[in-house]
Motif scaffolding. Structure first.
Motif, short mmCIF file in Angstrom:
data_model
loop_
_atom_site.label_atom_id
_atom_site.label_comp_id
_atom_site.label_asym_id
_atom_site.label_seq_id
_atom_site.Cartn_x
_atom_site.Cartn_y
_atom_site.Cartn_z
N GLU A 80 -17.45 5.86 -5.26
CA GLU A 80 -16.21 6.45 -4.74
C GLU A 80 -15.37 7.02 -5.87
O GLU A 80 -14.81 8.13 -5.76
CB GLU A 80 -15.42 5.40 -3.97
CG GLU A 80 -16.08 4.97 -2.66
CD GLU A 80 -15.36 3.81 -2.01
OE1 GLU A 80 -14.33 3.37 -2.58
OE2 GLU A 80 -15.81 3.35 -0.94
N ARG A 81 -15.27 6.27 -7.00
CA ARG A 81 -14.48 6.77 -8.13
C ARG A 81 -15.10 8.04 -8.72
O ARG A 81 -14.41 9.01 -9.02
CB ARG A 81 -14.36 5.68 -9.19
CG ARG A 81 -13.52 6.07 -10.38
CD ARG A 81 -13.33 4.93 -11.36
NE ARG A 81 -12.55 3.84 -10.78
CZ ARG A 81 -12.15 2.78 -11.49
NH1 ARG A 81 -12.44 2.69 -12.77
NH2 ARG A 81 -11.46 1.82 -10.90
N ALA B 63 -13.60 11.98 -8.81
CA ALA B 63 -13.45 12.75 -10.03
C ALA B 63 -14.17 14.10 -9.93
O ALA B 63 -13.63 15.14 -10.33
CB ALA B 63 -13.99 11.96 -11.22
N LEU B 64 -15.39 14.09 -9.37
CA LEU B 64 -16.12 15.35 -9.23
C LEU B 64 -15.40 16.30 -8.27
O LEU B 64 -15.29 17.50 -8.51
CB LEU B 64 -17.53 15.06 -8.70
CG LEU B 64 -18.62 14.83 -9.75
CD1 LEU B 64 -19.93 14.49 -9.06
CD2 LEU B 64 -18.79 16.05 -10.63
N ASP C 65 -25.12 13.00 -15.10
CA ASP C 65 -25.50 12.66 -13.74
C ASP C 65 -24.95 11.28 -13.37
O ASP C 65 -24.82 10.39 -14.21
CB ASP C 65 -27.02 12.67 -13.58
CG ASP C 65 -27.60 14.07 -13.75
OD1 ASP C 65 -26.82 15.04 -13.60
OD2 ASP C 65 -28.80 14.19 -14.04
N VAL C 66 -24.65 11.10 -12.08
CA VAL C 66 -24.07 9.85 -11.57
C VAL C 66 -25.15 9.11 -10.79
O VAL C 66 -25.66 9.62 -9.78
CB VAL C 66 -22.85 10.12 -10.67
CG1 VAL C 66 -22.30 8.81 -10.12
CG2 VAL C 66 -21.78 10.87 -11.44
N PRO D 297 -24.02 16.99 -11.12
CA PRO D 297 -22.97 18.00 -11.32
C PRO D 297 -23.56 19.33 -11.79
O PRO D 297 -24.51 19.39 -12.58
CB PRO D 297 -22.08 17.38 -12.39
CG PRO D 297 -22.40 15.93 -12.38
CD PRO D 297 -23.83 15.83 -11.99
N ASP D 298 -22.98 20.42 -11.27
CA ASP D 298 -23.24 21.77 -11.77
C ASP D 298 -24.71 22.17 -11.64
O ASP D 298 -25.31 22.69 -12.58
CB ASP D 298 -22.76 21.89 -13.22
CG ASP D 298 -22.52 23.35 -13.63
OD1 ASP D 298 -22.33 24.17 -12.73
OD2 ASP D 298 -22.53 23.63 -14.84
N VAL D 299 -25.31 21.89 -10.47
CA VAL D 299 -26.66 22.38 -10.19
C VAL D 299 -26.66 23.05 -8.82
O VAL D 299 -25.74 22.85 -8.02
CB VAL D 299 -27.71 21.24 -10.21
CG1 VAL D 299 -27.74 20.53 -11.54
CG2 VAL D 299 -27.45 20.24 -9.08
#
Length: 506
Positions: free
Chosen positions: A356-357, A361-362, A410-411, A425-427
């Motif tokens: 969730e955090r 942020a993303l 990556d998360v 992110p960013d793909v």
């Protein structure tokens, strides 16, 4: 006239010392309450993990003893850990307590845990073992959602326990001390051991805590000593922490200071009034700075500013040291507890709270990202054939493969059981599908101890290509995973609306 002015100056400075001491005790109690709050939340999280693990092994005879032993070895916060079934009978203990094994618990805490079936912190009570305890408990449910009992961890109030580690002693050794009371007004921690388990003296601080309030005020302890008390509640447990200092100790510096002022005032007259004013400002300055900085929300910045305070006399130096020690302890504990609250204990990947955090942020950054949800195929068969230890090794191995195939940004998350999630992110959506397929192939090629080879199914979606709402994008990935499962497993599926899906081959 001069005598009146000197006396008035004395009273002003004395009141300033009292107010600063009240504020220092308030801040100290607040800091300790925050540390204790984080401990309780972390302890509840540990019990929740234990309950979840136990729910998968209820059919194993040794599962209860193994799980309570694991929890007991994981932390020194608990004096004992006990597993209780749905009938209130003890089915596992650590350390071993033969006198309790197979016995039904009859305490009010046991009845409340069985009735409410919720995580809770008990009021203090006398246990079957003869120990005065408080317990933290968490319900256990079987795989079908049926109630199967609870896991409870006890803190022995009259033995060395975690409260001694968390709270320590008051930084001043002048009759100052700390104590903790429960929601029903029972003393849980006190420098006088005989006071533990006794009703707290009904003073203004205890009355305020019973209403959930924090603050600082004048009170009298059980010996009738006038104290300057700061207090703060611990909401997660229903406890209250009181830090207090005798008013005589707080104002002790005024005696020698006033004598010096009087000796200089007789020959110097009006000049002495100026000196009094200057002295009062100088005395108050470091205390005011310490109190102001202690209230700042940013602990790191507050510590830097407190270090810069010129604490030129003993009491200010002691207060400064106490505030710095409190900040350091608070920072360390918050860091450890925050990490534990955000990560999965088995894989060290982010848990749902950590997801969730990261998702917030993303989303706030406005950056596009791919979503992969993946699930180990036939994982129940792995547990049934090879045991849960082998299953845990598979889960840990999948997590390691995720790290090996991920970028630093990556998360990686474990949602529970055999379910995982990755944010990229960013793909683009196609790139996310390629990453999912590469991860699927890497896991399929990996051999796991005892188990051999396993496969995964993956669902892929994208924000904002497939969905402009981040939460719905995750749901789309779940739907794509469902399609991958029902399409034969061991495959990666990109979410497409039914109207966008390619037609079946003719």
């Amino acid at each position: 006239m001069l005598g009146n002015m000197l006396w008035a100056s004395y009273q002003v400075q004395r009141q300033q010392l009292i107010e600063k001491s009240l504020e220092a005790n308030r801040v100290y109690a607040h800091s300790l309450a925050q540390s204790t709050q984080h401990f309780v939340l972390n302890a509840q999280q540990q019990l929740a993990v234990g309950a979840e693990r136990l729910s998968r092994d209820l059919d194993q005879p040794a599962a209860h003893d193994d799980e309570v032993e694991r929890i007991k070895l994981q932390t020194d916060a608990f004096n004992s850990v006990i597993a209780v079934n749905a009938q209130g009978v003890v089915v596992g203990t650590s350390p071993a307590l033969p006198e309790l094994q197979g016995k039904a618990l009859t305490s009010a805490a046991n009845r409340k845990a069985l009735q409410q079936r919720l995580p809770m912190v008990s009021d203090p009570f006398m246990a079957h073992t003869g120990n005065l305890v408080v317990t933290l408990s968490h319900p256990v449910f079987d795989a079908d959602g049926g109630y199967a009992g609870y896991i409870t961890a006890s803190i022995h109030l009259r033995d060395p326990n975690v409260l001694h580690s968390l709270l320590g002693t008051h930084p001043y050794e002048d009759g100052s001390y700390l104590y903790v009371v429960s929601r029903d007004g029972t003393v849980l921690y006190h420098p006088e051991p005989d006071r533990v388990g006794q009703p707290a003296t009904r003073n203004a601080a205890v009355d305020a805590l019973s209403q959930g309030r924090a603050g600082a005020l004048h009170s009298h302890n059980s010996h009738g000593v006038h104290m300057l008390a700061g207090f703060a509640p611990v909401p997660a447990a229903g406890w209250g922490i009181v830090a207090q200092r005798p008013i005589e100790a707080a104002t002790a510096p005024m005696g020698s200071l006033f004598g010096t002022v009087l000796r200089n005032a007789a020959p110097l007259g009006l000049l002495s009034l100026v000196l009094i004013w200057l002295c009062s400002r100088r005395i108050a300055a470091p205390l005011q700075q310490l109190a102001r900085h202690a209230q700042e929300g940013d602990v790191g910045a507050a510590m830097s500013r407190v270090k810069a305070v010129n604490s030129w006399y003993f009491e200010a130096a002691q207060l400064k040291q106490a505030v710095l020690v409190s900040f350091r302890n608070l920072s360390d504990r918050i860091g450890k507890l925050d990490l534990a609250a955000l990560t999965d204990p088995l894989t060290q990947l982010l848990n749902r709270r950590g997801l969730e955090r990261a998702l917030s942020a993303l989303t706030a950054s406005g950056m596009p990202f791919g979503v992969i949800t993946l699930d180990v195929d036939h994982f129940k068969d792995v547990n049934d054939r090879h045991g849960h230890d082998a299953g845990d090794q598979v889960i840990a191995g999948v997590a390691q493969s995720m790290r090996a195939n991920a970028r630093p940004q990556d998360v990686l998350c474990r949602l529970g059981g055999e379910e995982f999630l990755v944010l990229l992110p960013d793909v683009t959506a196609d790139t996310a599908l390629q990453v999912a397929e590469r991860l699927r192939a890497a896991i399929e090629a990996q051999a796991f101890p005892k188990v051999g080879h396993v496969t995964i199914s993956a669902g892929v979606s994208h924000y904002p290509e497939t969905q402009a709402n981040p939460d719905l994008a995750i749901r789309q990935a779940d739907k794509a995973l469902y399609r991958a499962k029902h399409g034969g497993r061991n495959q990666s599926v990109l979410y497409r609306k039914r109207s966008q899906q390619p037609p079946p081959p003719s």
